[in-house]
Design an enzyme around this catalytic site. Structure first.
Site, PDB file in Angstrom:
ATOM      1  N   LYS A   6      -0.327   9.741 -10.881  1.00  0.00           N
ATOM      2  CA  LYS A   6       0.401   9.718 -12.049  1.00  0.00           C
ATOM      3  C   LYS A   6      -0.301   9.216 -12.978  1.00  0.00           C
ATOM      4  O   LYS A   6      -0.640   7.973 -12.812  1.00  0.00           O
ATOM      5  CB  LYS A   6       2.031   9.470 -11.707  1.00  0.00           C
ATOM      6  CG  LYS A   6       2.819  10.218 -11.122  1.00  0.00           C
ATOM      7  CD  LYS A   6       4.112   9.688 -10.860  1.00  0.00           C
ATOM      8  CE  LYS A   6       5.275  10.822 -10.276  1.00  0.00           C
ATOM      9  NZ  LYS A   6       6.396  10.411 -10.048  1.00  0.00           N
ATOM     10  N   HIS A  51       6.577  16.140  -0.399  1.00  0.00           N
ATOM     11  CA  HIS A  51       7.113  14.923  -0.702  1.00  0.00           C
ATOM     12  C   HIS A  51       7.868  14.463   0.556  1.00  0.00           C
ATOM     13  O   HIS A  51       7.984  13.145   0.915  1.00  0.00           O
ATOM     14  CB  HIS A  51       7.950  14.960  -1.780  1.00  0.00           C
ATOM     15  CG  HIS A  51       8.574  13.745  -2.258  1.00  0.00           C
ATOM     16  ND1 HIS A  51       7.822  12.708  -2.880  1.00  0.00           N
ATOM     17  CD2 HIS A  51       9.659  12.834  -2.100  1.00  0.00           C
ATOM     18  CE1 HIS A  51       8.216  11.825  -3.049  1.00  0.00           C
ATOM     19  NE2 HIS A  51       9.314  11.757  -2.551  1.00  0.00           N
ATOM     20  N   ARG A 103       5.050  12.990   2.325  1.00  0.00           N
ATOM     21  CA  ARG A 103       4.790  11.458   1.891  1.00  0.00           C
ATOM     22  C   ARG A 103       6.051  10.564   2.076  1.00  0.00           C
ATOM     23  O   ARG A 103       5.451   9.182   2.488  1.00  0.00           O
ATOM     24  CB  ARG A 103       4.924  11.707   0.170  1.00  0.00           C
ATOM     25  CG  ARG A 103       4.529  10.711  -0.560  1.00  0.00           C
ATOM     26  CD  ARG A 103       4.202  10.927  -2.061  1.00  0.00           C
ATOM     27  NE  ARG A 103       4.493   9.686  -3.116  1.00  0.00           N
ATOM     28  CZ  ARG A 103       3.438   8.941  -3.287  1.00  0.00           C
ATOM     29  NH1 ARG A 103       2.215   8.912  -2.728  1.00  0.00           N
ATOM     30  NH2 ARG A 103       3.605   7.908  -4.075  1.00  0.00           N
ATOM     31  N   HIS A 145       2.586   3.273  -6.031  1.00  0.00           N
ATOM     32  CA  HIS A 145       3.414   2.934  -6.824  1.00  0.00           C
ATOM     33  C   HIS A 145       3.358   1.767  -7.861  1.00  0.00           C
ATOM     34  O   HIS A 145       2.779   0.713  -7.366  1.00  0.00           O
ATOM     35  CB  HIS A 145       4.918   2.723  -6.067  1.00  0.00           C
ATOM     36  CG  HIS A 145       5.612   3.803  -5.338  1.00  0.00           C
ATOM     37  ND1 HIS A 145       6.302   3.590  -4.496  1.00  0.00           N
ATOM     38  CD2 HIS A 145       5.405   4.975  -5.616  1.00  0.00           C
ATOM     39  CE1 HIS A 145       6.588   4.800  -3.984  1.00  0.00           C
ATOM     40  NE2 HIS A 145       6.194   5.522  -4.796  1.00  0.00           N
ATOM     41  N   TYR A 159      12.453   3.594  -0.478  1.00  0.00           N
ATOM     42  CA  TYR A 159      11.911   4.298   0.813  1.00  0.00           C
ATOM     43  C   TYR A 159      12.346   3.365   1.930  1.00  0.00           C
ATOM     44  O   TYR A 159      12.643   3.825   3.281  1.00  0.00           O
ATOM     45  CB  TYR A 159      10.333   4.210   1.083  1.00  0.00           C
ATOM     46  CG  TYR A 159       9.846   5.528   0.430  1.00  0.00           C
ATOM     47  CD1 TYR A 159       9.596   4.882  -1.314  1.00  0.00           C
ATOM     48  CD2 TYR A 159       9.616   6.654   0.641  1.00  0.00           C
ATOM     49  CE1 TYR A 159       9.117   6.199  -1.853  1.00  0.00           C
ATOM     50  CE2 TYR A 159       8.978   7.650  -0.112  1.00  0.00           C
ATOM     51  CZ  TYR A 159       8.851   7.373  -1.157  1.00  0.00           C
ATOM     52  OH  TYR A 159       8.423   8.424  -2.128  1.00  0.00           O
TER      53      TYR A 159
END
Length: 253
Positions: A145, A216, A219, A242, A251
């Protein structure tokens, strides 16, 4: 967007609003209450408010108004829904589903192993090229990202599946010898994110999984299995790419 913005403007007219100066917090709260009364979920309400703010920004840019009239109310807090991670047996069933006797099966096996074994985002996987692989260090160099480069670590099963695909599967999908994309479709072009999603849907059905499995999901499963195995949160944050630890903490729930 246009239809939904016009719907709001029609509501404001029915409320007796004569001009932009009269679009205040009170009337906008009545609009949000009207949306709620019609059964719209928070995500839909938040999207409509976002559309209106963009429209208000346009009005300011065109010098129709001096300030954005839709900034006076805040968006409803939208609850985040994480995918349910796969159990270890479910993961094994999914990874075992592709037919390794066919070129596409070898490709799909490598895709599943890398998504689970490396925790990649689907956009990162689709963007992989041959020169992204570091065979000596068992690493992938991907663009995450915000166009940030990050290093993805892969275990032996993922590296083995990747090697078999490149040596035995990829040449059968490659009509042009100069193509650099790692994962190819039947025409020899780069596999799209939509195609990867369809691949996961196919194999989750073949594996008999009742859960909806997306890239996802794998992931999230990658992160969950790491934490279950004793990995610390900072390491998982680094592996997922992240920027903020708070994102990784989601998570743990």
């Amino acid at each position: 967007y246009r239809r939904e913005i016009e719907e709001c403007l029609a509501f404001l007219e029915k409320q007796g609003v004569q001009g932009w100066a009269n679009v205040d917090r009170l009337v906008l709260r009545r609009y949000l209450a009207w949306l709620n009364s019609r059964g719209y979920v928070k995500a839909s309400v938040a999207r409509r408010l976002s559309e209106l703010r963009s429209f208000g920004h346009f009005l300011v840019r065109e010098e129709v108004v001096r300030t954005n009239p839709f900034r006076s109310v805040s968006s409803p807090k939208v609850p985040k829904h994480l995918p349910i991670p796969l159990s270890v047996p479910e993961t094994v069933a999914l990874l075992s589903a592709p037919d390794r006797t066919r070129p596409q099966g070898l490709r799909d096996c490598a895709i599943l192993e890398i998504l689970y074994g490396g925790g990649l985002r689907v956009s990162e996987l689709a963007g992989l090229s041959l020169d992204c692989i570091d065979w000596q260090r068992n690493e992938l160099h991907v663009w995450g990202k915000g166009a940030k480069e990050r290093v993805v670590l892969l275990g032996k099963p993922a590296m083995a599946a990747l090697r078999v695909y490149i040596e035995k599967g990829r040449p059968h999908l490659l009509p042009v010898a100069t193509a650099n994309a790692l994962f190819l479709n039947r025409s020899g072009g780069r596999l799209t994110t939509r195609s990867v999603m369809n691949i996961l849907k196919k194999y989750s059905q073949l594996a008999g999984l009742e859960k909806r499995v997306t890239p996802h999901t794998l992931r999230h499963t990658f992160a969950t299995h790491l934490l279950d195995g004793g990995a610390d949160l900072r390491s998982v944050q680094e592996l997922l790419g992240h920027a903020r630890l708070a994102t990784t903490q989601v998570y743990t729930h």
